[in-house]
Design a protein around this motif. Structure first.
Motif, PDB file in Angstrom:
ATOM      1  N   TYR A  16      48.077   3.015 -40.616  1.00  0.00           N
ATOM      2  CA  TYR A  16      47.669   2.515 -41.928  1.00  0.00           C
ATOM      3  C   TYR A  16      48.681   2.954 -42.993  1.00  0.00           C
ATOM      4  CZ  TYR A  16      44.510   1.549 -45.871  1.00  0.00           C
ATOM      5  OH  TYR A  16      43.954   1.073 -47.020  1.00  0.00           O
ATOM      6  N   ASP A  18      51.799   3.912 -42.635  1.00  0.00           N
ATOM      7  CA  ASP A  18      53.172   3.457 -42.397  1.00  0.00           C
ATOM      8  C   ASP A  18      53.343   1.948 -42.530  1.00  0.00           C
ATOM      9  OD1 ASP A  18      53.897   6.066 -41.926  1.00  0.00           O
ATOM     10  OD2 ASP A  18      53.785   5.899 -39.735  1.00  0.00           O
ATOM     11  N   SER A  19      52.266   1.229 -42.712  1.00  0.00           N
ATOM     12  CA  SER A  19      52.342  -0.227 -42.777  1.00  0.00           C
ATOM     13  C   SER A  19      52.274  -0.707 -44.225  1.00  0.00           C
ATOM     14  CB  SER A  19      51.176  -0.842 -41.993  1.00  0.00           C
ATOM     15  OG  SER A  19      51.169  -2.239 -42.164  1.00  0.00           O
ATOM     16  N   ALA A  20      53.026  -1.752 -44.498  1.00  0.00           N
ATOM     17  CA  ALA A  20      52.954  -2.359 -45.830  1.00  0.00           C
ATOM     18  C   ALA A  20      51.845  -3.398 -45.897  1.00  0.00           C
ATOM     19  CB  ALA A  20      54.293  -3.011 -46.170  1.00  0.00           C
ATOM     20  N   TRP A  21      51.592  -4.098 -44.811  1.00  0.00           N
ATOM     21  CA  TRP A  21      50.650  -5.198 -44.849  1.00  0.00           C
ATOM     22  C   TRP A  21      49.230  -4.834 -44.429  1.00  0.00           C
ATOM     23  CZ3 TRP A  21      48.187  -6.910 -40.465  1.00  0.00           C
ATOM     24  CH2 TRP A  21      48.726  -6.503 -39.247  1.00  0.00           C
ATOM     25  N   THR A  24      47.054  -3.579 -47.485  1.00  0.00           N
ATOM     26  CA  THR A  24      46.873  -4.701 -48.408  1.00  0.00           C
ATOM     27  C   THR A  24      45.884  -5.716 -47.838  1.00  0.00           C
ATOM     28  OG1 THR A  24      49.119  -4.408 -49.224  1.00  0.00           O
ATOM     29  CG2 THR A  24      48.071  -6.537 -49.661  1.00  0.00           C
ATOM     30  N   THR A  25      46.031  -6.031 -46.564  1.00  0.00           N
ATOM     31  CA  THR A  25      45.149  -7.010 -45.925  1.00  0.00           C
ATOM     32  C   THR A  25      43.709  -6.511 -45.877  1.00  0.00           C
ATOM     33  OG1 THR A  25      46.987  -7.820 -44.582  1.00  0.00           O
ATOM     34  CG2 THR A  25      44.750  -8.344 -43.815  1.00  0.00           C
ATOM     35  N   SER A  90      40.911   5.474 -42.663  1.00  0.00           N
ATOM     36  CA  SER A  90      42.348   5.655 -42.877  1.00  0.00           C
ATOM     37  C   SER A  90      42.649   7.010 -43.519  1.00  0.00           C
ATOM     38  CB  SER A  90      42.908   4.530 -43.745  1.00  0.00           C
ATOM     39  OG  SER A  90      42.454   4.672 -45.081  1.00  0.00           O
TER      40      SER A  90
END
Length: 176
Positions: A16, A18-21, A24-25, A90
């Motif tokens: 969670y 380390d992710s950009a999307w 947001t999603t 998260s």
């Protein structure tokens, strides 16, 4: 116990973070479900609070309309719960000790319990309105006192308060 849970959820937390999307999603799905379900529920609550049905048919129509909105609201709540679990897990260490988070969960529980009660009351309104024993007073056009419309109005008020509280506490929670 919290340390064990935090360790267990560490892979998800790292993915969670380390992710950009992903964040947001999940947040977008959570907020969109809140807008869809909450918006429809608030509109339905408003209709209940403003309505004063005077005939058996009007009660039946109002209760039936409310029943159809609950299908959408319940679906939205399912999506909110799923996305909310993803958000909370998260960073379980932060949320597990947050008074704001638990206040939001308490208000969400009130919302769910009130919604279940409201669904039961809708059924009672429909049953009472279709029951041959329920009479409409010809002079006042008011139903017999057995029709539980006042209970439904009280539930609509509680629903409004709970929805607004959940949104407010969610905004506060986003700043933690």
């Amino acid at each position: 116990m919290l340390e064990t849970l935090t360790s267990l959820l560490l892979p998800w937390s790292e993915l969670y973070a380390d992710s950009a999307w992903i964040p947001t999603t999940i947040l977008a799905v959570h907020v969109l479900a809140l807008f869809a379900g909450g918006g429809i529920a608030i509109a339905a609550d408003r209709r209940v609070l403003l309505a004063t049905p005077g005939t058996r048919e009007a009660y039946q129509a109002a209760a039936a309309d409310l029943r159809t909105t609950h299908a959408i609201v319940i679906g939205s709540i399912v999506v909110m719960v799923a996305s909310g679990i993803a958000l909370a897990t998260s960073d379980i260490g932060t949320f597990a000790v947050s008074k704001v988070f638990w206040s939001k969960m308490a208000m969400f529980t009130v919302l769910i319990a009130n919604g279940a009660y409201m669904r039961r009351t809708e059924s009672r309104v429909l049953t009472a309105a279709t029951d041959a024993g329920v009479m409409i007073d010809k002079t006042t056009q008011w139903p017999s006192p057995h029709l539980p419309w006042a209970v439904l109005k009280r539930s609509a008020t509680i629903s409004l308060i709970a929805w607004f509280s959940v949104v407010l506490l969610g905004v506060v929670l986003s700043e933690i």
